[in-house]
Design a protein around this motif. Structure first.
Motif, short mmCIF file in Angstrom:
data_model
loop_
_atom_site.label_atom_id
_atom_site.label_comp_id
_atom_site.label_asym_id
_atom_site.label_seq_id
_atom_site.Cartn_x
_atom_site.Cartn_y
_atom_site.Cartn_z
N SER A 152 1.20 -1.41 -0.28
CA SER A 152 -0.17 -0.23 0.33
C SER A 152 0.96 1.33 -0.26
O SER A 152 0.95 1.92 -1.13
N GLU A 153 2.14 1.09 0.20
CA GLU A 153 2.99 2.81 0.77
C GLU A 153 3.03 2.43 -0.49
O GLU A 153 3.55 3.73 -1.25
N SER A 155 3.00 1.51 -3.45
CA SER A 155 1.96 1.73 -4.56
C SER A 155 1.41 3.50 -4.25
O SER A 155 1.11 4.49 -5.48
N LYS A 156 0.43 4.43 -2.82
CA LYS A 156 0.82 5.57 -3.10
C LYS A 156 1.81 6.15 -3.49
O LYS A 156 1.58 7.23 -3.65
N SER A 159 1.74 6.60 -7.51
CA SER A 159 1.30 6.69 -7.94
C SER A 159 1.14 8.52 -8.01
O SER A 159 1.30 9.29 -8.24
N GLN A 160 1.97 8.76 -6.90
CA GLN A 160 2.13 9.95 -6.56
C GLN A 160 2.96 10.63 -7.56
O GLN A 160 3.04 11.76 -7.88
N ALA A 275 5.64 7.98 4.22
CA ALA A 275 4.88 7.06 3.64
C ALA A 275 4.38 7.27 5.14
O ALA A 275 5.02 6.88 6.00
N THR A 363 -4.89 -0.35 6.53
CA THR A 363 -5.10 0.43 5.42
C THR A 363 -4.39 1.64 5.10
O THR A 363 -4.41 1.68 3.90
N TYR A 364 -4.55 2.31 6.72
CA TYR A 364 -4.11 3.41 5.92
C TYR A 364 -2.96 4.28 5.74
O TYR A 364 -2.03 3.75 5.88
N VAL A 365 -2.67 4.73 4.75
CA VAL A 365 -1.10 5.24 4.46
C VAL A 365 -1.74 6.48 4.22
O VAL A 365 -2.70 6.94 3.13
N GLU A 366 -0.63 7.97 4.23
CA GLU A 366 -0.78 9.12 4.03
C GLU A 366 0.68 9.23 3.43
O GLU A 366 1.42 8.66 3.76
N LEU A 367 1.17 10.09 2.63
CA LEU A 367 2.12 10.66 2.23
C LEU A 367 2.52 11.72 3.25
O LEU A 367 1.54 13.19 3.38
#
Length: 378
Positions: A152-153, A155-156, A159-160, A275, A363-367
């Motif tokens: 998930s990290e 991918s984030k 994608s960014q 991340a 599933t929490y992921v933020e940048l």
């Protein structure tokens, strides 16, 4: 490829069923937990923070009488990031210390290595500090994940970068279990996004040549580098690149410690993007953030909040919630049933959900970007 096959084999070994679960480590007045953790070496300072955060929660619970009258006792043993030592430590915890559960152990290779012991002793592994997909793709009924996975990290992050119009992105990693795992997740994400990397640069964990890695980075001239490692390796690499003419943006995974980054890079840490698999410590409207900060300040008014410490605290907070919901009749099987039947457990923006088909947790992921004050802005 060999490492992934090794992990999958051990996952399969651990997933063959509960049998008759052991219930040692639960007495009339205590619940014994234990973990083999990376407490020395480049990752030691960061990993120690996980334990401090967990103990902050456990101490608060014990001060209020424990969980259903039982005090939580947590023992950690240092494996110095060595998988064989992790096995030795875990065996001691299970056979000599008689712990009820292995809690918040650290490392991907270390987690893979101890799974046969988890199966042999039919004990629980709760909140291992690894986001490797191999542990999540096949259900192991004895393992409960808390943090979001590295997939998930990755991918984030990818994608960014694609959305920002980057076309020259390199990957740096240390050639060990963690580095290989993160690099593999990035490769998978890049394939899915059709976003190829221009270079993959690695260092030998036993004799890391950061000058050579920096030279390879300068030659590649990337717009951004995804730094797929943690601890001092993360900062040593960036320091070396900063001595060259290359000026890429840096992206990292949640396992990169903000505390280590700030201490080692100081003002040059500004602009690094990480991340994050936990909510922002600045958002005190989130209940679990407010609870952590309140307990930390009550313990020491001058203590500085830590992202790694907070992650350990959240792991412990979730475990305590599970123990409370399970009740006085605490066994391996009763705990598993409680967690699988609980539905969503939420502490504000951070939530987890388990079921008989999945123990993957959050599933929490933020940048977030490191700002001029050394904090993270989401």
């Amino acid at each position: 490829m060999f490492f992934r096959s090794f992990v999958l084999l051990l996952v399969a070994l651990g997933a063959s069923g509960l049998g008759h679960a052991r219930n040692e480590g639960v007495t009339a007045d205590e619940i014994r937990l234990g973990a083999s953790a990376v407490l020395s070496g480049p990752l030691g300072p960061q990993t120690a923070q996980y334990g401090e955060g967990s103990r902050l929660m456990f101490d608060a619970v014990n001060a209020q009488g424990g969980v259903h009258g039982r005090m939580i006792r947590y023992t950690t043993l240092d494996d110095a990031f060595d998988a064989q030592k992790a096995v030795e430590n875990t065996r001691k915890l299970l056979e000599a210390d008689k712990v009820f559960m292995i809690y918040n152990s650290t490392g991907t290779a270390q987690t893979a290595a101890i799974l046969p012991l988890i199966k042999e002793h039919r004990t629980l592994l709760f909140g291992p500090v690894t986001g490797a997909s191999a542990f999540r793709e096949t259900l192991n009924p004895l393992v409960f994940h808390v943090r979001a996975g590295y997939a998930s990290e990755a991918s984030k992050i990818v994608s960014q970068l694609r959305q920002q119009g980057m076309s020259r992105v390199a990957v740096f990693y240390q050639d060990d279990g963690l580095g290989k795992t993160l690099a593999a997740e990035l490769k998978k994400a890049s394939d899915e996004e059709k976003f190829p990397f221009i270079a993959e640069i690695k260092v030998d964990p036993k004799q890391p040549d950061f000058v050579a890695a920096a030279a390879a980075t300068e030659k590649a001239q990337p717009q951004a580098v995804i730094v797929a490692t943690a601890g001092a390796t993360f900062t040593h690499y960036i320091k070396a690149v900063q001595q060259t003419a290359a000026r890429p943006a840096y992206y990292g995974f949640s396992v990169a410690s903000l505390d280590v980054i700030n201490r080692e890079l100081k003002d040059k840490a500004r602009g690094i993007i990480l991340a994050q698999i936990m909510p922002s410590l600045r958002n005190t409207t989130i209940p679990v953030v407010a609870e952590y900060l309140s307990l930390l300040r009550a313990k020491s008014p001058t203590a500085q909040p830590s992202a790694s410490q907070f992650e350990g605290f959240v792991h412990a907070r979730l475990l305590v919630e599970g123990l409370r919901r399970t009740g006085r009749n605490l066994t391996t099987e009763s705990f598993i049933k409680t967690m699988e039947d609980a539905g969503e457990i939420s502490f504000g923006r951070f939530s987890v959900k388990y079921s008989p088909k999945s123990h993957n947790g959050s599933t929490y992921v933020e940048l977030a970007i490191v700002d001029a004050e050394g904090g993270l802005r989401y």
